[in-house]
Design a protein around this motif. Structure first.
Motif, PDB file in Angstrom:
ATOM      1  N   UNK A  69      -8.354  -2.047  -1.310  1.00  0.00           N
ATOM      2  CA  UNK A  69      -9.500  -1.387  -0.691  1.00  0.00           C
ATOM      3  C   UNK A  69      -9.822  -0.075  -1.405  1.00  0.00           C
ATOM      4  N   UNK A  70      -8.801   0.754  -1.609  1.00  0.00           N
ATOM      5  CA  UNK A  70      -9.024   2.055  -2.250  1.00  0.00           C
ATOM      6  C   UNK A  70      -9.535   1.860  -3.675  1.00  0.00           C
ATOM      7  N   UNK A  71      -8.917   0.953  -4.412  1.00  0.00           N
ATOM      8  CA  UNK A  71      -9.342   0.672  -5.785  1.00  0.00           C
ATOM      9  C   UNK A  71     -10.808   0.229  -5.810  1.00  0.00           C
ATOM     10  N   UNK A  72     -11.169  -0.663  -4.917  1.00  0.00           N
ATOM     11  CA  UNK A  72     -12.540  -1.177  -4.848  1.00  0.00           C
ATOM     12  C   UNK A  72     -13.535  -0.078  -4.473  1.00  0.00           C
ATOM     13  N   UNK A  73     -13.170   0.762  -3.520  1.00  0.00           N
ATOM     14  CA  UNK A  73     -14.072   1.828  -3.092  1.00  0.00           C
ATOM     15  C   UNK A  73     -14.262   2.876  -4.195  1.00  0.00           C
ATOM     16  N   UNK A  74     -13.202   3.189  -4.922  1.00  0.00           N
ATOM     17  CA  UNK A  74     -13.332   4.156  -6.018  1.00  0.00           C
ATOM     18  C   UNK A  74     -14.222   3.619  -7.123  1.00  0.00           C
ATOM     19  N   UNK A  75     -14.202   2.328  -7.305  1.00  0.00           N
ATOM     20  CA  UNK A  75     -15.027   1.718  -8.351  1.00  0.00           C
ATOM     21  C   UNK A  75     -16.477   1.561  -7.899  1.00  0.00           C
ATOM     22  N   UNK A  76     -16.673   1.072  -6.687  1.00  0.00           N
ATOM     23  CA  UNK A  76     -18.020   0.710  -6.244  1.00  0.00           C
ATOM     24  C   UNK A  76     -18.766   1.828  -5.535  1.00  0.00           C
ATOM     25  N   UNK A  81     -14.467  10.392  -6.635  1.00  0.00           N
ATOM     26  CA  UNK A  81     -13.154  10.708  -6.101  1.00  0.00           C
ATOM     27  C   UNK A  81     -12.011  10.201  -6.984  1.00  0.00           C
ATOM     28  N   UNK A  82     -12.345   9.435  -8.002  1.00  0.00           N
ATOM     29  CA  UNK A  82     -11.313   8.906  -8.895  1.00  0.00           C
ATOM     30  C   UNK A  82     -10.539  10.042  -9.569  1.00  0.00           C
ATOM     31  N   UNK A  83     -11.239  11.082  -9.992  1.00  0.00           N
ATOM     32  CA  UNK A  83     -10.579  12.221 -10.643  1.00  0.00           C
ATOM     33  C   UNK A  83      -9.621  12.920  -9.683  1.00  0.00           C
ATOM     34  N   UNK A  84      -9.942  12.970  -8.406  1.00  0.00           N
ATOM     35  CA  UNK A  84      -9.051  13.575  -7.415  1.00  0.00           C
ATOM     36  C   UNK A  84      -7.775  12.750  -7.266  1.00  0.00           C
ATOM     37  N   UNK A  85      -7.922  11.428  -7.272  1.00  0.00           N
ATOM     38  CA  UNK A  85      -6.735  10.568  -7.203  1.00  0.00           C
ATOM     39  C   UNK A  85      -5.866  10.746  -8.446  1.00  0.00           C
ATOM     40  N   UNK A  86      -6.497  10.787  -9.613  1.00  0.00           N
ATOM     41  CA  UNK A  86      -5.740  10.965 -10.857  1.00  0.00           C
ATOM     42  C   UNK A  86      -4.971  12.284 -10.841  1.00  0.00           C
ATOM     43  N   UNK A 136      -5.026  18.530   0.689  1.00  0.00           N
ATOM     44  CA  UNK A 136      -6.289  17.810   0.536  1.00  0.00           C
ATOM     45  C   UNK A 136      -6.083  16.416  -0.037  1.00  0.00           C
ATOM     46  N   UNK A 137      -5.182  16.303  -1.015  1.00  0.00           N
ATOM     47  CA  UNK A 137      -4.862  14.997  -1.585  1.00  0.00           C
ATOM     48  C   UNK A 137      -4.205  14.101  -0.536  1.00  0.00           C
ATOM     49  N   UNK A 138      -3.242  14.663   0.205  1.00  0.00           N
ATOM     50  CA  UNK A 138      -2.572  13.878   1.240  1.00  0.00           C
ATOM     51  C   UNK A 138      -3.581  13.366   2.265  1.00  0.00           C
ATOM     52  N   UNK A 139      -4.452  14.234   2.742  1.00  0.00           N
ATOM     53  CA  UNK A 139      -5.411  13.829   3.775  1.00  0.00           C
ATOM     54  C   UNK A 139      -6.422  12.824   3.243  1.00  0.00           C
ATOM     55  N   UNK A 140      -6.813  12.942   1.978  1.00  0.00           N
ATOM     56  CA  UNK A 140      -7.735  11.977   1.389  1.00  0.00           C
ATOM     57  C   UNK A 140      -7.093  10.587   1.347  1.00  0.00           C
ATOM     58  N   UNK A 141      -5.857  10.508   0.861  1.00  0.00           N
ATOM     59  CA  UNK A 141      -5.166   9.217   0.798  1.00  0.00           C
ATOM     60  C   UNK A 141      -4.927   8.686   2.206  1.00  0.00           C
ATOM     61  N   UNK A 142      -4.562   9.555   3.115  1.00  0.00           N
ATOM     62  CA  UNK A 142      -4.337   9.135   4.501  1.00  0.00           C
ATOM     63  C   UNK A 142      -5.605   8.536   5.097  1.00  0.00           C
ATOM     64  N   UNK A 143      -6.711   9.210   4.923  1.00  0.00           N
ATOM     65  CA  UNK A 143      -7.972   8.714   5.484  1.00  0.00           C
ATOM     66  C   UNK A 143      -8.356   7.367   4.868  1.00  0.00           C
ATOM     67  N   UNK A 144      -8.237   7.243   3.561  1.00  0.00           N
ATOM     68  CA  UNK A 144      -8.579   5.985   2.902  1.00  0.00           C
ATOM     69  C   UNK A 144      -7.612   4.868   3.300  1.00  0.00           C
TER      70      UNK A 144
END
Length: 182
Positions: A69-76, A81-86, A136-144
């Motif tokens: 899901x996360x991979x698909x959402x970052x792409x589509x 937000x991809x740079x934030x994950x990286x 911020x990174x933790x909450x972003x991953x948690x929400x996704x």
């Protein structure tokens, strides 16, 4: 060599059918391919997601397809937000390698939990978190993770309606068709 029209059409249909089945062939033997993540990034994010929604009597985040899901959402939908994950994966792995001697994904469950608790509370050393806020990174991953686990399966997560089964909801979820409190 002469070929009649009927034979030609049959051969074309057979070729087309074969081409449709080609993507279903697992050429990497058990390895999932990602559009937005490298293997290292996917491993780290997957381990974080599994910490957030672990497997118990019901499947956890990984089995529910949250990483997909996360991979698909970052792409589509959210490529910004991809740079934030990286940056987040780079920071957490740099901390874990330098302080704990291993990447996040290779740490024991309890150690991963402690790292995430410290990350959520901004207690990890700031030198690793120059490009992104650790909380911020933790909450972003948690929400996704929550979106991927509890959202509709057509977005790429909640595989086999796992969260609906866990909550004892009818599926597919149709508003107005569920019967609560019988």
């Amino acid at each position: 060599m002469r070929c009649n029209r009927r034979k030609f059409i049959k051969q074309c249909i057979a070729l087309y059918g074969s081409l449709l089945l080609l993507p279903a062939c697992d050429l990497k033997k058990g390895r999932q391919s990602f559009v937005s993540f490298t293997e290292e990034q996917a491993g780290c994010i997957g381990a974080i997601c599994e910490q957030i929604i672990p497997t118990d009597e019901y499947p956890g985040a990984l089995d529910a397809g949250v990483l997909n899901y996360i991979d698909k959402q970052l792409y589509q939908r959210f490529p910004e937000q991809k740079a934030r994950y990286e940056a987040g994966v780079k920071a957490v792995n740099a901390y874990c390698k330098e302080i704990l001697g291993k990447n996040f994904v290779a740490l024991e469950w309890d150690v991963q939990t402690k790292v995430l608790q410290d990350m959520e509370s901004n207690k990890l050393p700031e030198k690793y978190w120059q490009d992104i806020s650790q909380s911020g990174f933790f909450w972003m991953v948690r929400q996704h993770t929550m979106q991927g686990f509890y959202g509709p399966p057509h977005h790429g997560g909640n595989k086999d309606y796992v969260s609906y089964r866990m909550m004892k909801l009818d599926y597919p979820f149709l508003v107005g068709q569920n019967r609560y409190g019988k």
